[in-house]
Scaffold this active site. Structure first.
Site, mmCIF file in Angstrom:
data_model
loop_
_atom_site.group_PDB
_atom_site.id
_atom_site.type_symbol
_atom_site.label_atom_id
_atom_site.label_comp_id
_atom_site.label_asym_id
_atom_site.label_seq_id
_atom_site.Cartn_x
_atom_site.Cartn_y
_atom_site.Cartn_z
ATOM 1 N N ASP A 1 39.142 35.484 14.931
ATOM 2 C CA ASP A 1 39.671 36.845 14.855
ATOM 3 C C ASP A 1 41.204 36.798 14.829
ATOM 4 O O ASP A 1 41.820 36.045 15.584
ATOM 5 C CB ASP A 1 39.191 37.665 16.064
ATOM 6 N N ASN B 1 49.274 45.717 10.810
ATOM 7 C CA ASN B 1 49.134 46.863 9.897
ATOM 8 C C ASN B 1 50.161 47.955 10.207
ATOM 9 O O ASN B 1 50.765 48.534 9.297
ATOM 10 C CB ASN B 1 47.728 47.448 9.982
ATOM 11 N N HIS C 1 49.226 48.251 5.445
ATOM 12 C CA HIS C 1 47.890 47.696 5.175
ATOM 13 C C HIS C 1 47.891 46.675 4.036
ATOM 14 O O HIS C 1 47.056 45.762 4.026
ATOM 15 C CB HIS C 1 46.909 48.825 4.870
ATOM 16 N N ASP D 1 46.289 43.053 4.312
ATOM 17 C CA ASP D 1 45.347 42.409 3.381
ATOM 18 C C ASP D 1 45.816 41.005 3.017
ATOM 19 O O ASP D 1 45.007 40.082 2.894
ATOM 20 C CB ASP D 1 45.194 43.250 2.113
ATOM 21 N N GLU E 1 39.033 41.974 10.403
ATOM 22 C CA GLU E 1 39.858 40.765 10.507
ATOM 23 C C GLU E 1 39.090 39.617 11.160
ATOM 24 O O GLU E 1 39.677 38.665 11.679
ATOM 25 C CB GLU E 1 41.112 41.065 11.330
#
Length: 324
Positions: free
Chosen positions: A198, A206, A211, A215, A242
């Site tokens: 994770d 973010n 965002h 990504d 994630e």
């Protein structure tokens, strides 16, 4: 009317009923001694244009068909084949190519001219050939369509099993593979391990960079994982958001833990460009490891649950760490 004339009439009637056209050639002189008048008439030639020699007749044959026609004749003359058979195209007066078939045999003549008479029949097979061509075209088209459909099905299957952002295996496909690997590990009593990974403080990434940068971070983590696993053996999947899962067949806890540490360190050294000013976003991951030794294989969901609990411990211990 004598019997010979009656037999000639009967032969002519039989040939006409069968759609056959009689011909005869002299093998010594190359002269056409009996012309296939109906055939030449179908081609549009009148009596003054009708070929009188075998060479002239051969000139009407399509260039691509001449070699195998001549070979068929030669094979029969040499005694290789009991009869002469051949299919070929003849040029009509209007320039069209029409398919015909020949059947013939070398006949004995006199005692001094044995085997000079070459007698046979010709018949029009153009409709059949055109239908064969149409069927061939349809079959070719069908084969192309089937290949296209198969390719589309493979693409659809790939899309259905792949995460669109990272190109990794998606969650649905992972669950299928996990079930298979658990059964295989149980059958062969081999170890099986799972890593649950994770990205630390992903919400903050973010919020800070946006965002799109988030990504990029997800893709960067995916790339590191793909680079470090065994191709064709291990599976890297995006489990959601994630979070990632690494499915590691033939791997015990020691091997899984060592790989997890390599991944953790490699990811910590990665960074992505965050804006036009050249700022970089850095990130780390926490990893939970779970393993079974082959003697007591749990369900795949249970193995994931163990890895999830280990991941929680890694988060609680300060993140950027590995726990089992």
């Amino acid at each position: 009317m004598n019997e010979l004339n009656r037999n000639k009439e009967r032969l002519a009637l039989a040939l006409e009923a069968a759609g056959l056209d009689l011909w005869e050639n002299d093998l010594v002189t190359g002269e056409v001694t009996f012309k296939a008048l109906k055939t030449l008439d179908q081609l549009g030639y009148d009596s003054s244009e009708m070929a009188s020699t075998v060479e002239e007749l051969l000139g009407l044959v399509h260039p691509d068909d001449q070699p195998h026609l001549q070979q068929a004749v030669q094979d029969h003359v040499d005694g290789i084949t009991p009869q002469y058979r051949c299919e070929f195209r003849l040029r009509a007066k209007n320039g069209a190519w029409i398919w015909f078939a020949n059947f013939g045999k070398v006949m004995d003549g006199t005692a001094t001219a044995e085997g000079r008479r070459f007698v046979g029949v010709t018949f029009n097979i153009d409709d059949r050939k055109r239908k064969e061509h149409e069927i061939e075209q349809m079959n070719r088209l069908l084969a192309e369509k089937n290949a296209l459909l198969e390719n589309l099905n493979l693409q659809l299957e790939l899309l259905a099993s792949t995460d669109s952002l990272t190109g990794l295996t998606n969650r649905r496909k992972l669950m299928e593979l996990g079930l298979q690997e658990c059964k295989r590990a149980e059958r062969f009593r081999h170890p099986l391990s799972v890593l649950m990974l994770d990205i630390d403080y992903f919400k903050s990434i973010n919020d800070t960079w946006g965002h799109l940068v988030g990504d990029q971070v997800i893709r960067a983590v995916a790339e590191v994982c793909k680079e470090r696993v065994r191709q064709g053996v291990d599976t890297v999947a995006r489990f959601g958001g994630e979070e990632f899962i690494l499915l590691l067949p033939e791997t015990n806890m020691k091997g899984a833990y060592q790989l997890a540490e390599v991944l953790r360190e490699s990811i910590a050294q990665r960074e992505v460009v965050a804006n036009a000013q050249g700022d970089h976003a850095q990130f780390t991951v926490s990893i939970g490891a779970a393993s079974c030794d082959g003697s007591n294989i749990p369900a795949f969901e249970e193995l994931l649950n163990r890895a999830d609990k280990a991941l929680y411990k890694a988060k609680q211990s300060g993140r950027n760490s590995v726990e089992d």
